[in-house]
Design an enzyme around this catalytic site. Structure first.
Site, PDB file in Angstrom:
ATOM      1  CG  PHE A 136      20.543  42.869  30.535  1.00 36.70           C
ATOM      2  CD1 PHE A 136      20.341  41.346  30.616  1.00 36.70           C
ATOM      3  CD2 PHE A 136      19.540  43.279  31.190  1.00 36.70           C
ATOM      4  CE1 PHE A 136      20.932  41.193  31.965  1.00 36.70           C
ATOM      5  CE2 PHE A 136      19.357  43.057  32.711  1.00 36.70           C
ATOM      6  CZ  PHE A 136      19.771  41.909  33.304  1.00 36.70           C
ATOM      7  CG  ASP A 221      13.605  45.699  28.555  1.00 33.86           C
ATOM      8  OD1 ASP A 221      12.545  47.392  28.985  1.00 33.86           O
ATOM      9  OD2 ASP A 221      14.042  45.367  28.440  1.00 33.86           O
ATOM     10  CE  LYS A 250      19.059  49.565  34.362  1.00 38.29           C
ATOM     11  NZ  LYS A 250      19.075  48.469  33.295  1.00 38.29           N
TER      12      LYS A 250
END
Ligand SMILES: *Cc1c(COP(=O)(O)O)cnc(C)c1O
Length: 404
Positions: A136, A221, A250
């Site tokens: 993702f 990532d 995040k």
């Protein structure tokens, strides 16, 4: 409860499936709804609120920066942005930072950097990006094309061309996919939304070797795994394999929107003036918040504590697997990022935790419960989760679940 939900249902896009609760404030690992009911938070805004809710260092940094300067754009220099970039580089493999506002934007920047770097150094034929099935990387077109889950593509095709996907931890498939045309290999060291799937050291080492052989960039990532989530500042430190570029978002600014692309200087040099930009990127308030987050995480013993608490959480989850082998299929994770895969639908357990125990977790792919608590979670709060999970599993399938 009702007014905010009703209002939202009238005026907000229906793209989210929301739980029937509206939160008005939080402190540490606790959230409070409109009626003042307390919830224990093992979601942390989807691995965002690294220091919990309303953390003093972040509140202080945001307030004092907002009084001084909120926004000027990237036509000028600002102190919070420069100091944060320096701090990130001092504590990572990276030498240069590009700031943006979200994870997807950081991934977009990484994809553009990879193509531009290859184009500049090796010509226009080197444009393929190899990513993982089940990965993702975000919802914008580039990030969506990198994301290896066709469910997210439905109705949005055609995607950006030039992406190939291989199964995680499949060395042969990776070797087969990386070629002279590859400009980058993009990986999450632990697949997050894909179900908390750690990559093996061997797989990452193979990715590193293939990237070197084919002169492609290795991009991690670390939007979910970074900023202390796994017990190290960045997950790649566990493997002792360094990427050429890395995305963050995040947890970076403790709840404020901030994304970053980090890279070696020689690589980032491909983003020359005018090639890429973001109006809000590196906003002074968000950067001041991130600086406060990093300074807290880098304090002596903070990450050691994350590791110890992670171990405690892992032991609890593993003991549940031993006690309920017919229900719990696998427990996976690192630090304070854990997934518990059930061999039955996880919905009833999720609902039991939410409605009966007021504990917030996330449920992915119907059968996986994911735990990403604030990094400041207390041992007794981990115990509370354990007791609640034990009860839920003992009573599975839970018949009547109504508000406690
Ligand atoms: C959440 C996430 C993203 C996307 O971040 P957004 O801020 O939602 O755009 C990208 N990559 C990973 C690994 C993530 O966990």
């Amino acid at each position: 409860m009702g007014y905010l939900k009703d209002l939202g249902e009238i005026y907000l896009a229906a793209n989210y499936k929301r739980l029937p609760v509206a939160f008005v404030r939080g402190k540490g690992s606790r959230l409070y709804d409109e009626e003042g009911r307390e919830y224990l938070d093992f979601c942390a805004g989807i691995a965002v609120c690294a220091l919990g809710h309303a953390p003093a260092p972040v509140v202080e940094a945001v307030c004092s920066q907002a009084e001084k300067l909120i926004h000027v754009s990237n036509l000028y220099w600002t102190e919070p942005q420069a100091k944060l970039a320096q701090l990130l580089c001092t504590h990572s493999f990276a030498e240069k930072v590009f700031f943006c506002n979200s994870g997807a934007e950081a991934v977009e920047a990484a994809l553009k950097l990879a193509r531009r770097y290859a184009w500049k150094n090796f010509g226009p034929e080197k444009y393929e990006i190899v990513a993982l099935e089940n990965s993702f990387h975000g919802r914008t077109y580039g990030a969506l094309s990198a994301t290896g889950q066709s469910l997210y593509w439905q109705g949005f095709e055609p995607l950006v061309p030039g992406f190939r996907h291989v199964p995680p931890n499949d060395l042969k498939a990776l070797e087969g996919a990386v070629s002279e045309k590859t400009c980058a290999i993009l990986l999450e060291p632990i697949l997050g939304e894909g179900g908390v799937i750690p990559l093996t050291r061997e797989f990452l080492a193979t990715a590193r070797r293939l990237a070197d052989e084919k002169k492609a960039l290795l991009i991690f990532d670390e939007i979910q795994t970074g900023i202390g989530r796994t017990g190290k500042l960045f997950a790649y430190e566990h493997y002792e394999i360094e990427p050429d570029a890395m995305t963050l978002a995040k947890g970076l600014a403790g709840g404020l929107p901030l994304g970053a692309l980090l890279a070696r200087a020689e690589v980032m040099a491909a983003l020359e003036p005018g090639t890429h930009a973001s109006t809000f990127g590196g906003n002074p308030v968000c950067c001041a918040a991130a600086y406060a987050v990093l300074k807290t995480i880098l304090k002596e013993d903070f990450l050691k504590e994350v590791t110890l608490k992670g171990r405690s959480l892992a032991q609890r989850l593993q003991s549940l697997q031993e006690d309920f082998p017919e229900l719990v299929k696998e427990v996976r994770g690192l630090g304070l990022m854990w997934g518990m895969e059930l061999s039955v639908p996880a919905g009833p357990v999720f609902q039991y935790l939410f409605e009966k125990k007021r504990i917030l977790v996330t449920c992915i792919k119907d059968r996986i419960l994911r735990f990403t608590p604030p990094l400041i979670i207390a041992y007794r709060e981990i115990d509370a989760l354990y007791e609640a999970l034990k009860e839920a599993l003992k009573n599975y399938p839970i018949k009547e679940v109504k508000n406690a």
